[in-house]
Enzyme design. Sequence first.
Site, PDB file in Angstrom:
ATOM      1  N   TRP A   1       0.824  -1.220   0.000  1.00 13.82           N
ATOM      2  CA  TRP A   1       0.000   0.000   0.000  1.00 13.82           C
ATOM      3  C   TRP A   1       0.854   1.265   0.000  1.00 13.82           C
ATOM      4  O   TRP A   1       0.341   2.359  -0.206  1.00 13.82           O
ATOM      5  CB  TRP A   1      -0.898   0.017   1.239  1.00 13.82           C
TER       6      TRP A   1
ATOM      7  N   GLU B   1      12.159   2.062  -3.603  1.00 15.08           N
ATOM      8  CA  GLU B   1      11.921   3.409  -3.053  1.00 15.08           C
ATOM      9  C   GLU B   1      12.742   3.625  -1.788  1.00 15.08           C
ATOM     10  O   GLU B   1      13.226   4.731  -1.524  1.00 15.08           O
ATOM     11  CB  GLU B   1      10.417   3.609  -2.802  1.00 15.08           C
TER      12      GLU B   1
ATOM     13  N   SER C   1       3.760  -2.604 -12.024  1.00 13.78           N
ATOM     14  CA  SER C   1       2.530  -2.379 -12.786  1.00 13.78           C
ATOM     15  C   SER C   1       1.746  -3.660 -13.061  1.00 13.78           C
ATOM     16  O   SER C   1       1.170  -3.827 -14.139  1.00 13.78           O
ATOM     17  CB  SER C   1       2.830  -1.622 -14.083  1.00 13.78           C
TER      18      SER C   1
ATOM     19  N   GLY D   1       1.633  -2.684  -6.149  1.00  8.37           N
ATOM     20  CA  GLY D   1       1.431  -1.369  -5.545  1.00  8.37           C
ATOM     21  C   GLY D   1       0.042  -0.833  -5.863  1.00  8.37           C
ATOM     22  O   GLY D   1      -0.951  -1.189  -5.220  1.00  8.37           O
ATOM     23  N   GLY D   2      -0.028   0.011  -6.878  1.00 11.03           N
ATOM     24  CA  GLY D   2      -1.262   0.733  -7.207  1.00 11.03           C
ATOM     25  C   GLY D   2      -2.525  -0.119  -7.222  1.00 11.03           C
ATOM     26  O   GLY D   2      -3.550   0.242  -6.624  1.00 11.03           O
TER      27      GLY D   2
HETATM   28  C1  PEP Z   1       5.546  -1.722  -5.842  1.00  8.50           C
HETATM   29  O1  PEP Z   1       5.309  -0.774  -5.158  1.00  8.50           O
HETATM   30  O2  PEP Z   1       6.265  -2.617  -5.399  1.00  8.50           O
HETATM   31  C2  PEP Z   1       4.960  -1.790  -7.188  1.00  8.50           C
HETATM   32  C3  PEP Z   1       5.282  -2.798  -7.943  1.00  8.50           C
HETATM   33  O3  PEP Z   1       4.113  -0.778  -7.543  1.00  8.50           O
HETATM   34  P1  PEP Z   1       3.119  -0.768  -8.825  1.00  8.50           P
HETATM   35  O4  PEP Z   1       2.390  -2.091  -8.815  1.00  8.50           O
HETATM   36  O5  PEP Z   1       2.230   0.375  -8.605  1.00  8.50           O
HETATM   37  O6  PEP Z   1       3.978  -0.651 -10.040  1.00  8.50           O
END
Ligand code: PEP
Length: 253
Positions: free
Chosen positions: A10, A99, A215, A236-237
């Site tokens: 999250w 990150e 993604s 993530g998203g």
């Molecule tokens: C993540 O935060 O580990 C990630 C893969 O983000 P997203 O799915 O948004 O690319």
Amino acid sequence: MRKQIAAANWKMNLTLQQAETLMDELFATPLELSENQEAVFGVPFPYLISIKNKLAGKKNVYVAAQNCYDKKSGAYTGEVSAEMLNSIGTDYVIIGHSERREYFNESHAMLAAKVNICIENGLKPIFCCGEPLAIREAGTESSFVEMQLKESLFHLSAEQLTGFVIAYEPIWAIGTGKTASNEQAQEMHAHIRKVLSDQYGVVVADSISILYGGSVKANNAADIFSQPDVDGGLVGGASLLAADFTAIINSLK
Ligand code: PEP
């Protein structure tokens, strides 16, 4: 058989009320997880207890912290220790997300220490690795990821690595809407498993769940997860939307 895992990250999103609503929506219909499948919720520190409570009595669902400090205890204002996380029933800890590496300067050595302190405290690390765009464009992504594994994981024993969880997350695919192709994902996951096998043997390598992150969405998860060396995803998203994350969980093989 190694575990297939859909792990939510999250990040720094949602209020507690929004988080609880999301969980209520997600569990409005019981998740159908088979014996070797898990759903993991990587939530902000303040929500761990509340989300853990929401998961009580449900099978194969776990909570993850998104980080922990690499020291046992002491004068480290604002930090959270592995022992604290264990004491509130945390199951997993995401270690070395790109990150954290980028914005908080987490080094390979620091990540090795975080992995150690998690294991010492009965927490399961989800160790993230993955190359930035420039490395992919230079064609050196295999050796880059290999170096990340060697620097932060190869001090572990075969026993400690058995059943371990790694997330391969190409940085150029995180939050960009640009997913690695099935072939790119499979190629890197097979490479990671080979690197692990060369060091620890095929039995240990085959026990390790290698998740893909970058993604992953409801409409591409099944394709990516169908690759032989892809054992689920770190998301993530799309993990912030109940219907999407449910669809991703249902895409596990
Ligand atoms: C993540 O935060 O580990 C990630 C893969 O983000 P997203 O799915 O948004 O690319």
